[in-house]
Design a protein around this motif. Structure first.
Motif, mmCIF file in Angstrom:
data_model
loop_
_atom_site.group_PDB
_atom_site.id
_atom_site.type_symbol
_atom_site.label_atom_id
_atom_site.label_comp_id
_atom_site.label_asym_id
_atom_site.label_seq_id
_atom_site.Cartn_x
_atom_site.Cartn_y
_atom_site.Cartn_z
ATOM 1 N N SER A 110 0.831 -1.190 0.000
ATOM 2 C CA SER A 110 0.000 0.000 0.000
ATOM 3 C C SER A 110 0.871 1.247 0.000
ATOM 4 N N ASP A 111 0.412 2.289 -0.677
ATOM 5 C CA ASP A 111 1.168 3.546 -0.733
ATOM 6 C C ASP A 111 0.990 4.384 0.537
ATOM 7 N N THR A 112 -0.053 4.124 1.276
ATOM 8 C CA THR A 112 -0.364 4.963 2.442
ATOM 9 C C THR A 112 -0.204 4.241 3.773
ATOM 10 N N SER A 113 0.044 2.933 3.741
ATOM 11 C CA SER A 113 0.181 2.175 4.983
ATOM 12 C C SER A 113 1.193 1.060 4.782
ATOM 13 N N SER A 114 1.411 0.315 5.861
ATOM 14 C CA SER A 114 2.385 -0.784 5.797
ATOM 15 C C SER A 114 1.715 -2.114 5.511
ATOM 16 N N ILE A 115 0.578 -2.083 4.883
ATOM 17 C CA ILE A 115 -0.135 -3.319 4.558
ATOM 18 C C ILE A 115 0.443 -3.914 3.282
ATOM 19 N N VAL A 116 0.660 -5.217 3.300
ATOM 20 C CA VAL A 116 1.170 -5.942 2.140
ATOM 21 C C VAL A 116 0.137 -6.998 1.768
ATOM 22 N N TYR A 117 -0.214 -7.059 0.506
ATOM 23 C CA TYR A 117 -1.181 -8.032 -0.012
ATOM 24 C C TYR A 117 -0.401 -9.109 -0.770
ATOM 25 N N VAL A 118 -0.566 -10.339 -0.363
ATOM 26 C CA VAL A 118 0.156 -11.454 -0.974
ATOM 27 C C VAL A 118 -0.843 -12.364 -1.667
ATOM 28 N N TYR A 119 -0.528 -12.741 -2.910
ATOM 29 C CA TYR A 119 -1.421 -13.574 -3.724
ATOM 30 C C TYR A 119 -0.666 -14.798 -4.227
ATOM 31 N N ALA A 120 -1.417 -15.894 -4.363
ATOM 32 C CA ALA A 120 -0.868 -17.114 -4.965
ATOM 33 C C ALA A 120 -1.968 -17.824 -5.736
ATOM 34 N N THR A 121 -1.622 -18.361 -6.879
ATOM 35 C CA THR A 121 -2.594 -19.077 -7.719
ATOM 36 C C THR A 121 -2.111 -20.499 -7.933
ATOM 37 N N ASP A 122 -3.102 -21.390 -8.003
ATOM 38 C CA ASP A 122 -2.786 -22.798 -8.245
ATOM 39 C C ASP A 122 -4.058 -23.500 -8.695
ATOM 40 N N SER A 123 -3.863 -24.621 -9.374
ATOM 41 C CA SER A 123 -5.026 -25.393 -9.818
ATOM 42 C C SER A 123 -5.741 -26.074 -8.657
ATOM 43 N N ASP A 124 -5.053 -26.188 -7.497
ATOM 44 C CA ASP A 124 -5.641 -26.761 -6.284
ATOM 45 C C ASP A 124 -5.885 -25.619 -5.296
ATOM 46 N N PRO A 125 -7.126 -25.345 -4.926
ATOM 47 C CA PRO A 125 -7.407 -24.215 -4.026
ATOM 48 C C PRO A 125 -6.721 -24.349 -2.665
ATOM 49 N N LYS A 126 -6.606 -25.580 -2.146
ATOM 50 C CA LYS A 126 -5.953 -25.787 -0.856
ATOM 51 C C LYS A 126 -4.459 -25.499 -0.965
ATOM 52 N N GLN A 127 -3.887 -25.904 -2.066
ATOM 53 C CA GLN A 127 -2.463 -25.648 -2.269
ATOM 54 C C GLN A 127 -2.184 -24.148 -2.360
ATOM 55 N N ALA A 128 -3.100 -23.410 -2.983
ATOM 56 C CA ALA A 128 -2.937 -21.957 -3.092
ATOM 57 C C ALA A 128 -2.886 -21.313 -1.714
ATOM 58 N N VAL A 129 -3.724 -21.809 -0.761
ATOM 59 C CA VAL A 129 -3.719 -21.279 0.605
ATOM 60 C C VAL A 129 -2.392 -21.595 1.293
ATOM 61 N N ARG A 130 -1.879 -22.821 1.107
ATOM 62 C CA ARG A 130 -0.621 -23.209 1.745
ATOM 63 C C ARG A 130 0.542 -22.365 1.214
ATOM 64 N N ILE A 131 0.517 -22.100 -0.071
ATOM 65 C CA ILE A 131 1.594 -21.304 -0.655
ATOM 66 C C ILE A 131 1.587 -19.887 -0.089
ATOM 67 N N VAL A 132 0.404 -19.292 0.063
ATOM 68 C CA VAL A 132 0.308 -17.950 0.624
ATOM 69 C C VAL A 132 0.862 -17.912 2.049
ATOM 70 N N ASN A 133 0.464 -18.867 2.842
ATOM 71 C CA ASN A 133 0.940 -18.901 4.234
ATOM 72 C C ASN A 133 2.451 -19.052 4.309
ATOM 73 N N GLU A 134 2.989 -19.892 3.463
ATOM 74 C CA GLU A 134 4.432 -20.114 3.470
ATOM 75 C C GLU A 134 5.175 -18.889 2.961
ATOM 76 N N LEU A 135 4.599 -18.207 2.000
ATOM 77 C CA LEU A 135 5.227 -16.988 1.488
ATOM 78 C C LEU A 135 5.338 -15.934 2.577
ATOM 79 N N VAL A 136 4.310 -15.810 3.420
ATOM 80 C CA VAL A 136 4.330 -14.836 4.518
ATOM 81 C C VAL A 136 5.443 -15.176 5.503
ATOM 82 N N LYS A 137 5.599 -16.459 5.818
ATOM 83 C CA LYS A 137 6.665 -16.882 6.735
ATOM 84 C C LYS A 137 8.038 -16.548 6.181
#
Length: 469
Positions: A110-137
């Motif tokens: 964000s240009d006005t705050s310290s918020i970061v939006y992280v996105y991940a795409t995958d053919s498996d919706p559950k895998q997409a969630v795991r990738i996002v969580n791991e990316l944050v770590k």
């Protein structure tokens, strides 16, 4: 090309439009439904950095945190770094490479705050969630390393990733809507391009888009019309004969009452081989069939064919008469009925403009117009000479013959332009050589079977083949 031309092209080439429309929509639909669905998971984290203070300050104020947008602006690039991606692949056991994973993950600060939006795409919706969580770590680890030992970076998850229930790609509704719109646009463009590439005249619509004058008749392409004798004589019940009768009737409708020499009909075409002589002969016979006295004049002295078409003497005719070498009684020949007369022309090397533009020719037409009910003048094609414009300047009705499949749009436009320049009005158009499939009338209405006897065939073989012009 005007709007009316575009609309006419769209109406004319509807088959092309349907094919193009179905092809475009089919390709888009096929691509959409065969594409593997992709799901997108996302999370929102608040990145904060706190400075290490002295024990005394910590006791009184505690650890202070502040937003640092300058640091969080580096996080999108950090998420796609090899260190973060490789660590994510190793920890989750993904069967992919850093380059492939990089194309499926992203981050936005964000240009006005310290918020970061992280996105991940995958053919498996559950895998997409795991990738996002791991990316944050992995992002936090790399952020701590970048911040140094004197600072502590904290990531607070504002919006935890949720397993997506619907695919983010492909968007079926949006894709189909785009396909339909694209199909309509391409179909219209295809019709316009098809019209622009089509150089020939293939129907009434083509004629009216150029000439802008009424089409008085559409004479079919048949051996009856290619024969030398008129259709009203050889097969009076044939479709061609009926269309010629329609033509002569319509001529009377479009002829202005105040037109000088309104009973003089000047027949021409844009180019050779469009059948103007055939139409001239048949018009004359049709008027004669109604009991009208007619004089048919062959004024195409460059390529005379009237005498040969009707089996008449071609040794004397218009040129000899104008030169005073023979009398009108000798030059004019009767045909079929006593009140149907023909004045053919001989081939002449003298410039026709001198002959046809002479006072003798003018006086001949004036005298004939007074004596006969109708005077039909078969003139040269306009691309060869503008004799028709010369005759029409003195009066009379100008009839333009257009041969379907023979006439070219460019030549027809030039002829129309020339007539407008000379302020010569085209009173009507005859579309000749129309395909029997496009004639629009049922063959069963006509009684050709009653006229196809042996005697009729014998007569047809004995007639000279008509040379179209």
């Amino acid at each position: 090309m005007t709007i009316s031309d575009v609309l006419r092209a769209i109406k004319k080439h509807w088959v092309v439009e349907i094919v193009l429309f179905c092809a475009v929509v089919g390709v888009v639909a096929g691509k959409t439904f065969t594409t593997i669905p992709v799901y997108t998971a996302s999370t929102e984290v608040l990145a904060q950095r706190g400075s290490s203070l002295s024990s005394e300050d910590t006791a009184t104020t505690g650890q202070q945190y502040s937003n640092d947008t300058s640091l969080t602006s580096l996080y999108p690039n950090l998420v796609q770094s090899d260190e973060v991606l490789q660590s994510t692949i190793d920890n989750l056991g993904l069967h992919t490479t850093t380059s492939q994973l990089r194309s499926n993950v992203s981050a936005v600060s964000s240009d006005t705050s310290s918020i970061v939006y992280v996105y991940a795409t995958d053919s498996d919706p559950k895998q997409a969630v795991r990738i996002v969580n791991e990316l944050v770590k992995q992002l936090k680890k790399q952020a701590d390393t970048m911040a140094g030992t004197d600072a502590n970076v904290s990531f607070a998850v504002i919006q935890a990733p949720v397993e997506p229930s619907s695919a983010s790609s492909p968007n079926v509704k949006a894709n189909l809507a785009i396909g339909i719109v694209a199909g309509l646009v391409i179909a219209m463009l295809g019709a316009i391009i098809r019209e622009m590439l089509d150089k020939g005249v293939n129907g009434v619509a083509d004629v009216q888009s150029i000439v802008r004058n009424p089409v008085l008749a559409s004479v079919p392409k048949t051996h009856i019309m290619s024969d030398g004798a008129p259709a009203v004589i050889t097969k009076p019940r044939d479709r061609a004969a009926e269309e010629i009768r329609r033509l002569t009737t319509n001529i009377s409708f479009v002829t202005p009452k105040d037109l000088n020499q309104s009973n003089v009909i000047i027949v021409t075409s844009a180019s050779p081989r469009e059948g103007k002589t055939t139409i001239s002969v048949n018009i004359a016979a049709s008027f004669a069939e109604k009991g009208k006295s007619v004089l048919l004049i062959g004024a195409d002295v460059r390529h005379p064919s009237l005498a040969s078409a009707l089996g008449l003497n071609s040794g004397i005719g218009l040129v000899s008469l104008l030169a005073g070498e023979v009398s009108a009684k000798e030059a004019i020949q009767p045909y079929w009925k006593s009140f149907l007369h023909v004045l053919p022309s001989e081939e002449q090397k003298t410039p026709s403009g001198i002959i046809l533009g002479s006072d003798a020719m003018r006086q001949l037409i004036e005298q004939a117009a007074e004596r006969y009910d109708y005077v039909i003048i078969d003139t040269a094609p306009m691309t060869v000479a503008n004799d028709a414009a010369v005759f029409a300047e003195r009066g009379g009705m100008l009839l333009l013959v257009v041969g379907q499949g023979v006439a070219q749009k460019k030549a027809l436009r030039e002829v129309v332009k020339e007539f407008r320049m000379s302020k010569t009005a085209i009173r009507g158009v005859v579309l000749n050589m129309v395909s029997m499939d496009n004639a629009g009338r049922s063959d069963h209405y006509y009684y050709e079977a009653h006229e196809d006897g042996p005697s009729s065939k014998k007569k047809s073989k004995s007639r000279a083949t008509h040379s179209k012009k």
